[in-house]
Design a protein around this motif. Structure first.
Motif, PDB file in Angstrom:
ATOM      1  N   PRO A 357       7.297   0.822   8.543  1.00 38.56           N
ATOM      2  CA  PRO A 357       5.897   0.487   8.866  1.00 38.56           C
ATOM      3  C   PRO A 357       4.852   1.281   8.100  1.00 38.56           C
ATOM      4  CG  PRO A 357       6.834   1.864  10.579  1.00 38.56           C
ATOM      5  CD  PRO A 357       7.933   1.609   9.606  1.00 38.56           C
ATOM      6  N   PHE A 358       5.245   2.145   7.151  1.00 38.40           N
ATOM      7  CA  PHE A 358       4.300   3.044   6.490  1.00 38.40           C
ATOM      8  C   PHE A 358       4.081   2.616   5.040  1.00 38.40           C
ATOM      9  CE2 PHE A 358       6.621   6.074   9.429  1.00 38.40           C
ATOM     10  CZ  PHE A 358       5.715   5.898  10.456  1.00 38.40           C
ATOM     11  N   THR A 359       2.944   3.069   4.509  1.00 34.23           N
ATOM     12  CA  THR A 359       2.611   2.904   3.096  1.00 34.23           C
ATOM     13  C   THR A 359       2.395   4.294   2.509  1.00 34.23           C
ATOM     14  OG1 THR A 359       1.565   0.776   3.529  1.00 34.23           O
ATOM     15  CG2 THR A 359       1.037   1.861   1.451  1.00 34.23           C
ATOM     16  N   PHE A 360       3.165   4.646   1.491  1.00 31.49           N
ATOM     17  CA  PHE A 360       3.135   5.995   0.931  1.00 31.49           C
ATOM     18  C   PHE A 360       2.422   5.991  -0.412  1.00 31.49           C
ATOM     19  CE2 PHE A 360       6.538   6.381   3.956  1.00 31.49           C
ATOM     20  CZ  PHE A 360       6.489   7.703   4.368  1.00 31.49           C
ATOM     21  N   TYR A 361       1.817   7.139  -0.698  1.00 31.60           N
ATOM     22  CA  TYR A 361       1.212   7.379  -2.004  1.00 31.60           C
ATOM     23  C   TYR A 361       1.746   8.712  -2.516  1.00 31.60           C
ATOM     24  CZ  TYR A 361      -2.217   7.662  -5.763  1.00 31.60           C
ATOM     25  OH  TYR A 361      -2.812   7.737  -6.995  1.00 31.60           O
ATOM     26  N   VAL A 362       2.329   8.688  -3.701  1.00 27.69           N
ATOM     27  CA  VAL A 362       2.949   9.870  -4.293  1.00 27.69           C
ATOM     28  C   VAL A 362       1.965  10.482  -5.277  1.00 27.69           C
ATOM     29  CG1 VAL A 362       4.925  10.748  -5.580  1.00 27.69           C
ATOM     30  CG2 VAL A 362       5.215   8.799  -4.045  1.00 27.69           C
ATOM     31  N   SER A 363       1.628  11.729  -5.052  1.00 26.92           N
ATOM     32  CA  SER A 363       0.712  12.404  -5.963  1.00 26.92           C
ATOM     33  C   SER A 363       1.395  12.706  -7.287  1.00 26.92           C
ATOM     34  CB  SER A 363       0.206  13.705  -5.323  1.00 26.92           C
ATOM     35  OG  SER A 363      -0.490  13.436  -4.124  1.00 26.92           O
ATOM     36  N   ARG A 382       6.144  -0.464   0.430  1.00 25.02           N
ATOM     37  CA  ARG A 382       4.895  -0.274  -0.301  1.00 25.02           C
ATOM     38  C   ARG A 382       4.744   1.197  -0.663  1.00 25.02           C
ATOM     39  NH1 ARG A 382       0.764  -3.100   3.817  1.00 25.02           N
ATOM     40  NH2 ARG A 382       1.784  -1.561   5.155  1.00 25.02           N
ATOM     41  N   ILE A 383       4.885   1.499  -1.955  1.00 18.14           N
ATOM     42  CA  ILE A 383       4.776   2.864  -2.469  1.00 18.14           C
ATOM     43  C   ILE A 383       3.828   2.828  -3.659  1.00 18.14           C
ATOM     44  CG2 ILE A 383       6.021   4.870  -3.345  1.00 18.14           C
ATOM     45  CD1 ILE A 383       8.561   3.655  -2.177  1.00 18.14           C
ATOM     46  N   GLY A 384       2.835   3.683  -3.623  1.00 19.63           N
ATOM     47  CA  GLY A 384       1.866   3.762  -4.709  1.00 19.63           C
ATOM     48  C   GLY A 384       1.872   5.128  -5.366  1.00 19.63           C
ATOM     49  N   TRP A 385       1.420   5.181  -6.602  1.00 21.96           N
ATOM     50  CA  TRP A 385       1.297   6.439  -7.331  1.00 21.96           C
ATOM     51  C   TRP A 385       0.251   6.265  -8.422  1.00 21.96           C
ATOM     52  CZ3 TRP A 385       6.232   4.015  -7.157  1.00 21.96           C
ATOM     53  CH2 TRP A 385       6.549   3.228  -8.264  1.00 21.96           C
ATOM     54  N   ILE A 403      -3.001   2.937   2.758  1.00 27.54           N
ATOM     55  CA  ILE A 403      -2.090   4.081   2.631  1.00 27.54           C
ATOM     56  C   ILE A 403      -2.113   4.874   3.929  1.00 27.54           C
ATOM     57  CG2 ILE A 403      -1.603   6.200   1.359  1.00 27.54           C
ATOM     58  CD1 ILE A 403      -2.947   4.895  -1.070  1.00 27.54           C
ATOM     59  N   THR A 404      -0.942   5.111   4.490  1.00 23.48           N
ATOM     60  CA  THR A 404      -0.842   5.879   5.742  1.00 23.48           C
ATOM     61  C   THR A 404      -0.359   7.314   5.508  1.00 23.48           C
ATOM     62  OG1 THR A 404       1.428   5.075   6.061  1.00 23.48           O
ATOM     63  CG2 THR A 404      -0.366   3.796   7.058  1.00 23.48           C
ATOM     64  N   HIS A 405       0.472   7.542   4.502  1.00 22.22           N
ATOM     65  CA  HIS A 405       1.005   8.869   4.219  1.00 22.22           C
ATOM     66  C   HIS A 405       0.850   9.160   2.729  1.00 22.22           C
ATOM     67  CE1 HIS A 405       2.906   7.998   8.061  1.00 22.22           C
ATOM     68  NE2 HIS A 405       3.235   9.277   8.175  1.00 22.22           N
ATOM     69  N   GLN A 406       0.468  10.374   2.425  1.00 23.91           N
ATOM     70  CA  GLN A 406       0.369  10.818   1.045  1.00 23.91           C
ATOM     71  C   GLN A 406       1.219  12.069   0.854  1.00 23.91           C
ATOM     72  OE1 GLN A 406      -3.541  10.940  -0.573  1.00 23.91           O
ATOM     73  NE2 GLN A 406      -2.937  11.955  -2.482  1.00 23.91           N
ATOM     74  N   ILE A 407       2.045  12.071  -0.185  1.00 25.48           N
ATOM     75  CA  ILE A 407       2.958  13.184  -0.460  1.00 25.48           C
ATOM     76  C   ILE A 407       2.283  14.089  -1.479  1.00 25.48           C
ATOM     77  CG2 ILE A 407       5.251  13.810  -1.255  1.00 25.48           C
ATOM     78  CD1 ILE A 407       6.154  11.007  -0.438  1.00 25.48           C
ATOM     79  N   VAL A 408       2.021  15.322  -1.052  1.00 21.69           N
ATOM     80  CA  VAL A 408       1.294  16.292  -1.867  1.00 21.69           C
ATOM     81  C   VAL A 408       2.171  17.526  -2.013  1.00 21.69           C
ATOM     82  CG1 VAL A 408      -0.835  17.608  -2.091  1.00 21.69           C
ATOM     83  CG2 VAL A 408      -0.870  15.400  -0.960  1.00 21.69           C
TER      84      VAL A 408
END
Length: 675
Positions: A357-363, A382-385, A403-408
């Motif tokens: 259920p999440f949408t991630f964004y990779v820094s 759904r994964i964005g970068w 985007i619900t979660h961002q990986i930093v």
């Protein structure tokens, strides 16, 4: 008269053959012999007696089974090796004559091609055998997929390894077969379960690799040739079982732009319905039996109703059993003191719904390739970068509201040290966000959160993995805590033995005193040793003298007194300790009075010291009794059982000592953090 048996015609001399003899028998060169042995899975053997196995006296000799070499005599690859050798002679002759065009024509058109298909079929008669031997293959192919192209490692080999590895990853993503992963110093460990077989492999980090000359790349290239053929067969079988076309479509342009996994397009059944296709075979096998059982159950229910029996309880139990079969069974220990049984892993449905259920964004600073693979394997669609990391992203816009979660993976920095936001361009590119800023309504986590959630099989607290926070320990999912060992997840109070904390506190207080007293005690011991050596004539003891007998008698009497009057000695020692404590307290009071300082805390400290001393004495007495009881039990055992018990005690003591060291380190760290 019996026939005389010649030496070297039977026994180990006949069963083993040296490498030189094997090369001569096969009539090939040593490099070709190594390649052939790697392809066929034949390795050197160690005979029990080298002198009997070898006809010469050379100590360093490599032996093989004679039957293995006889088996190689009928290998079709031998003809290919001989053809290659003949072609090499022709090319060398052409080059010697200066005919470069003929040499290139011979190399291009007449070079024999090696096919290892028959070798794969011979070594792996069933598909399960190939899956069991896939660990080393995946580790080596993922390693070559990250190497730079050199003279030893051609770019074609690297591209082939990358394509096969990405195809295997796509199968794991579609079927949700990945189960665990671990970040180590060597690289990233992965474990997947395919058709009931656990497969574990290692993927190195994507650092800049420096290819040294210490490694023999010819032997590694031979293994790569064999493993690429093996993984190609395995991928074809895996794709065909779920109804996908193999090989999948590969977009070269998107791969050059850094798309990697997104450069492949899977065709066949609807990719979203692939897990259902996996369950279709199970439903087909179980469907007929379920229908028959329902018909039988209906007939039985009619008979029971006509008989007037109540079936409500049985129906409830049947419904509960049918509901319970949908989930994975959990094994609970029969008693609280029993060993913990190994629990089964999560199912494919649970793995596919973890990040769904999440949408991630990779820094940009986070490792995109492993994060994309793990997130897609556990249900994230759904994964964005950033566009710098390559194509294939769901979105390149960091300000996207979906985007619900961002990986930093960068620390918290003050705003004054952050760089300015670059000016936005009118070419339709995504707007830039100032580094270090936080968009409201979004959860920011460090990459370790992904791995810990996967290993635990559930979503963990995200605030513990916030950017800049001290992360919890990242533990291997394959190492389970044992009884008596150190468990970093549990608290010290749960792991400490009885009286360990008090002893550690006393030891920490008396470390400085012990360091001061150590030199003086060593001097006293040295002086006593010298006096004892000087008192004996010539420094040697004479056996059988009257003094020795009298000393031994006195010692026996002292031991009997100590054994009979143990409680009296303990009572006298306690009274002496109390007198000594009273004297030290009186001395401290006099020193405080002379210095003009109040001495108010003497009573509390004395009571605390008395309690600590009494507890330590009780623990020492308890330990002494346990040791005496153990010695009595060992006296009743046989020698074999006593030796076995001593080995067990040694191993347990070694494990407990290591656990105690780790606990003491943790105790010091926690104490320093509190201060």
């Amino acid at each position: 008269m019996a026939k005389i048996k010649k030496k070297g015609t039977s026994g180990q001399a006949k069963n083993y053959i040296t490498r030189t003899q094997a090369v001569r028998k096969l009539q090939i060169s040593l490099p070709d012999f190594r390649r052939l042995c790697i392809f066929k899975g034949i390795y050197p053997r160690e005979p029990r007696n080298k002198k009997k196995a070898s006809k010469t006296s050379t100590p360093n000799t490599t032996f093989y089974y004679t039957k293995d070499i006889q088996y190689l005599l009928h290998e079709p690859l031998l003809n290919k090796f001989r053809d290659q050798k003949a072609l090499a002679k022709k090319i060398a002759r052409s080059l010697g004559r200066g005919e470069v065009s003929d040499a290139s024509r011979l190399e291009k058109n007449h070079a024999p091609k090696l096919t290892l298909d028959h070798v794969i079929k011979e070594r792996y008669p069933t598909f399960v055998d190939a899956l069991r031997d896939l660990d080393d293959a995946l580790s080596l192919l993922f390693l070559f997929a990250t190497l730079p192209s050199t003279n030893h490692v051609p770019p074609k080999t690297i591209a082939l390894c990358q394509r096969l590895c990405h195809e295997f990853q796509h199968y794991l993503i579609v079927t949700n077969s990945l189960r665990k992963s671990f970040l180590s110093i060597k690289g990233i460990y992965y474990q997947a379960t395919i058709q009931g077989q656990d497969i574990m492999w290692l993927v190195p980090y994507r650092f800049v690799q420096r290819v040294n000359g210490d490694v023999d790349y010819r032997i590694m290239a031979t293994f790569v040739d064999f493993y690429t053929t093996l993984l190609g067969f395995v991928n074809f079988r895996l794709y065909s079982t779920i109804g996908l076309r193999y090989p999948p479509k590969f977009d070269t342009r998107s791969d050059e732009n850094g798309a990697e996994l997104a450069a492949f397009t899977l065709e066949g059944r609807a990719v979203g319905e692939t897990p259902k296709a996996l369950e279709a075979s199970k439903l087909q096998t179980n469907g007929s039996s379920k229908e028959i059982s329902r018909e039988v159950q209906d007939k039985v229910d009619k008979v029971i109703k006509t008989a007037g029996l109540n079936q409500t309880k049985d129906e409830q139990t049947a419904e509960t059993t049918e509901e319970s079969t949908d989930a994975i069974d959990r094994f609970e220990p029969a008693a609280p003191e029993a060993d913990t049984l190994p629990q089964p892993d999560m199912s494919g449905n649970e793995a596919g719904s973890l990040f769904a259920p999440f949408t991630f964004y990779v820094s940009r600073e986070a490792p995109k390739a492993p994060l994309e693979f793990i997130l897609r394997s556990f249900g994230c669609k759904r994964i964005g970068w950033d566009a710098v990391l390559g194509d294939g992203a769901f979105t390149h816009d960091e300000t996207d509201s979906r985007i619900t979660h961002q990986i930093v993976d960068r620390p918290q920095l003050p705003e004054s040290s952050l760089p300015a936001i670059p000016a936005a361009k009118d070419d339709g590119a995504a707007p830039k966000v100032k580094p270090g800023t936080r968009i409201p309504g979004r959860t920011y986590v460090q990459p370790q959160w992904i791995w810990d959630c996967v290993n635990e099989g559930k979503l963990l607290r995200a605030d513990l993995y916030a950017p800049g926070a001290t992360l919890p320990p990242h533990l291997s999912p394959w190492v389970k805590p044992t009884r008596g060992g150190y468990d970093p997840r549990a608290t010290l109070a749960e792991q400490e033995e009885e009286g360990e904390a008090e002893e550690a506190a006393e030891g920490g207080d008396s470390d400085e005193e012990m360091e001061d007293e150590a030199p003086e005690a060593q001097k006293a011991v040295d002086a006593s040793d010298k006096s004892e050596d000087e008192s004996v004539d010539g420094g040697m003891d004479v056996a059988g003298t009257d003094d020795d007998e009298s000393d031994s008698e006195d010692e026996d009497e002292d031991e009997e007194k100590d054994f009979n009057g143990l409680e009296e000695n303990e009572a006298t020692s306690e009274s002496e300790d109390e007198d000594e404590a009273a004297r030290t307290q009186h001395q401290k009071e006099l020193e405080a009075e002379a210095a003009g300082l109040p001495f108010s805390s003497s009573g509390a400290t004395d009571e605390a010291s008395k309690k600590k001393s009494s507890q330590s004495k009780k623990l020492a007495a308890k330990k002494r009794k346990e040791d005496e009881e153990l010695e009595r039990q060992k006296m009743m055992m046989s020698r074999k059982k006593r030796k076995l018990l001593e080995k067990m005690m040694y191993s347990n003591k070694k494990q407990s000592d290591e656990a105690a060291k780790l606990r003491s380190k943790r105790r010091k760290l926690e104490k320093g953090a509190q201060e």
